[in-house]
Design an enzyme around this catalytic site. Structure first.
Site, PDB file in Angstrom:
ATOM      1  CB  SER A  28      -0.943  -0.030   1.331  1.00 12.47           C
ATOM      2  OG  SER A  28      -1.213   1.248   1.628  1.00 12.47           O
ATOM      3  CD  GLU A 174      -7.521  -4.777  11.161  1.00 13.06           C
ATOM      4  OE1 GLU A 174      -7.370  -5.207   9.797  1.00 13.06           O
ATOM      5  OE2 GLU A 174      -7.805  -3.902  11.564  1.00 13.06           O
ATOM      6  CG  HIS A 245      -4.497  -8.625   8.221  1.00  6.27           C
ATOM      7  ND1 HIS A 245      -4.907  -8.122   7.030  1.00  6.27           N
ATOM      8  CD2 HIS A 245      -4.938  -7.907   9.343  1.00  6.27           C
ATOM      9  CE1 HIS A 245      -5.684  -7.087   7.609  1.00  6.27           C
ATOM     10  NE2 HIS A 245      -5.766  -6.963   8.653  1.00  6.27           N
ATOM     11  CB  CYS A 363      -6.704 -10.248   1.049  1.00  8.31           C
ATOM     12  SG  CYS A 363      -4.862 -10.526   1.977  1.00  8.31           S
TER      13      CYS A 363
HETATM   14  O1  SUG Z   1      -5.968  -3.488   5.214  1.00 10.52           O
HETATM   15  N1  SUG Z   1      -5.051  -2.368   2.091  1.00 10.52           N
HETATM   16  C1  SUG Z   1      -5.559  -3.601   3.164  1.00 10.52           C
HETATM   17  C2  SUG Z   1      -5.206  -4.853   2.596  1.00 10.52           C
HETATM   18  C3  SUG Z   1      -5.991  -6.021   3.301  1.00 10.52           C
HETATM   19  C4  SUG Z   1      -5.331  -7.473   3.229  1.00 10.52           C
HETATM   20  N2  SUG Z   1      -6.013  -8.243   3.773  1.00 10.52           N
HETATM   21  C5  SUG Z   1      -5.474  -9.282   4.354  1.00 10.52           C
HETATM   22  N3  SUG Z   1      -4.369  -9.629   4.699  1.00 10.52           N
HETATM   23  N4  SUG Z   1      -6.561 -10.224   4.787  1.00 10.52           N
HETATM   24  C6  SUG Z   1      -5.277  -3.013   4.232  1.00 10.52           C
HETATM   25  O2  SUG Z   1      -4.258  -2.754   4.591  1.00 10.52           O
HETATM   26  C7  SUG Z   1      -4.741  -0.241   1.143  1.00 10.52           C
HETATM   27  C8  SUG Z   1      -5.650   0.887   0.653  1.00 10.52           C
HETATM   28  C9  SUG Z   1      -4.696   1.989  -0.102  1.00 10.52           C
HETATM   29  O3  SUG Z   1      -3.825   2.192   0.500  1.00 10.52           O
HETATM   30  O4  SUG Z   1      -5.370   2.883  -0.989  1.00 10.52           O
HETATM   31  C10 SUG Z   1      -5.677  -1.383   2.243  1.00 10.52           C
HETATM   32  O5  SUG Z   1      -6.199  -0.928   2.777  1.00 10.52           O
END
Ligand code: SUG
Length: 439
Positions: A28, A174, A245, A363
């Site tokens: 991200s 989460e 996570h 995810c």
């Molecule tokens: O919560 N990314 C999510 C990714 C979630 C992944 N889920 C699991 N591992 N189960 C988070 O970090 C990034 C959004 C942005 O940067 O625009 C984001 O929310």
């Protein structure tokens, strides 16, 4: 009675973009500000669902949530007509506009924690939406998630959809991304990974998003007997290395667990405990940091694969393409296949649009084990088949943009386009009017 595990995928929404909203999620951060392609990302997600469906794994679909959330922006003091709210937010607090516009509900592993009826003391299926309080853009998912799940799992004789835990830091939750259900000849164990608790080691660089108190409350609320519950701490070094996570460094299915040595504290003790509880058919494959350095595991996401049981009774690993392109990750997954006769194949699929925000195949889905009687009593038409695929694809092709830059998020036309798309998607899924803008 036969019970099968359904994969409920979150469909990528029309505002999917890269805003760098998640500290501790290296992807991200790395892709913040890049141009996104919501249409391609949604089609990748649908292609993944198609693959699972073709393998004979039952597949469901969860709709995107309404974004941008104008109601969030209004709560934060931006008033007036929609275009004014958007332009003022862009000028004064772009981070709030991006949070209000994130398509993050696609990562359905964070939607809820699920306990099947076979494991719950009251023999109902429990779903407890995650409050996701660690990040603003994710915290606003909980309310709609509860609403959507309540429509699908509406039959209160069979299903219990709980409210999320109270939205406070001490109960940060989460969902299933930190939860794994294992089944062996001797019993069932639900492993809840937690990242912080008073008096325990904490990560230094990045936030621990799941608290011990939240995991314990989820297990209790979902009527899990203590004998089937195991709370285990995530390793701080893993979180500091980008494993926000537990599903970034571990994945389990039935009697098989794949994990990195930095996933949990004292991994050997965890495996001993699991063998005792599950029985001698329990199998684990542990990657040491020497075999698979943490940085490779976090960049290539081999543990964020879907590990699924196919109708023959064997298992298959559906890994992200990035794991094939990383030599260490590829070798690890090949070792798993070679050493575990249970695993019939490893295959790789592209979910790159999601990966760039830190979300791999695992995810994108919420696992829901259902008996045949239960799957026959679902509300809505959320189960994937040829007809549903065709209508969802059509809507995505027609209504989604193929290019979004950060500033486009304030475009009032995007708000309208997204509403039209969501209206059509929720109708196709038989959810009726589920969102405020539809009422
Ligand atoms: O919560 N990314 C999510 C990714 C979630 C992944 N889920 C699991 N591992 N189960 C988070 O970090 C990034 C959004 C942005 O940067 O625009 C984001 O929310």
């Amino acid at each position: 009675m036969r019970m099968r595990e359904f994969q409920f995928d979150g469909l990528v929404g029309p505002t999917h973009h890269y805003a760098g909203l998640s500290p501790g999620n290296l992807a991200s951060q790395a892709h913040a500000g890049e141009v996104s392609n919501p249409r391609a990302a949604a089609l990748e997600g649908l292609a993944k669902m198609r693959r699972l469906y073709d393998l004979g794994v039952p597949q469901g679909v969860l709709p995107p949530q309404p974004r941008p959330s104008l109601s969030l922006l209004r709560r934060l003091g931006f008033h007036g007509r929609d275009p004014h709210v958007l332009s003022k937010a862009l000028a004064e607090a772009p981070e709030l506009l991006h949070a209000a516009s994130s398509a993050s509900s696609m990562w359905a592993a964070n939607a809820a924690t699920v306990v099947p009826s076979s494991d719950a003391l009251d023999q109902r299926l429990h779903l407890l939406p995650a409050n996701l309080v660690s990040l603003l853009h994710r915290s606003i998912e909980a309310e709609s998630t509860e609403r959507v799940l309540s429509r699908i799992f509406a039959d209160t004789e069979l299903f219990r959809v709980h409210p999320p835990l109270p939205a406070c830091d001490a109960l940060a939750d989460e969902g299933a991304a930190n939860h794994s259900r294992l089944v062996g000849e001797r019993g069932v164990v639900h492993v809840f990974g937690w990242g912080r608790r008073a008096g325990s080691a904490r990560p230094e660089r990045f936030p621990a998003r799941q608290t011990h108190a939240a995991s314990a409350a989820v297990a209790r609320s979902c009527a899990l007997p203590e004998s089937a519950t195991l709370l285990w701490q995530q390793r701080a070094a893993g979180i500091d290395g980008g494993a926000f996570h537990t599903d970034v460094l571990a994945v389990g299915n039935r009697n098989l667990l794949l994990l990195h040595e930095h996933a949990f504290v004292e991994p050997e003790a965890l495996l001993t405990e699991l063998t005792q509880r599950l029985g001698s058919d329990f199998r684990a494959v542990l990657a040491t940091d020497r075999e698979l350095p943490l940085a490779d595991a976090v960049a290539a996401y081999p543990f964020n694969s879907q590990l699924v049981t196919v109708p023959s009774g064997k298992m298959r690993i559906l890994a992200p393409l990035e794991a094939r392109e990383n030599a260490r990750a590829l070798e690890f997954l090949e070792r798993v296949r070679a050493e575990q006769p249970l695993v019939e194949a490893v295959e790789y699929l592209s979910v790159n649009g999601s990966m760039k925000n830190g979300g791999g195949p695992a995810c994108l889905r919420l696992r829901v084990p259902l008996t045949d009687a239960e799957s026959g009593r679902l509300g809505a038409r959320v189960l994937f088949d040829d007809a549903l695929e065709a209508s969802l694809r059509g809507i995505v092709q027609r209504r989604y943009r193929d290019r979004l830059q950060l500033a486009d998020i304030a475009d009032p036309a995007l708000v309208e386009e997204a509403r039209v798309a969501l209206d059509e998607l929720t109708q196709a899924l038989g959810l009726g009017s589920v969102y405020d803008f539809q009422r």
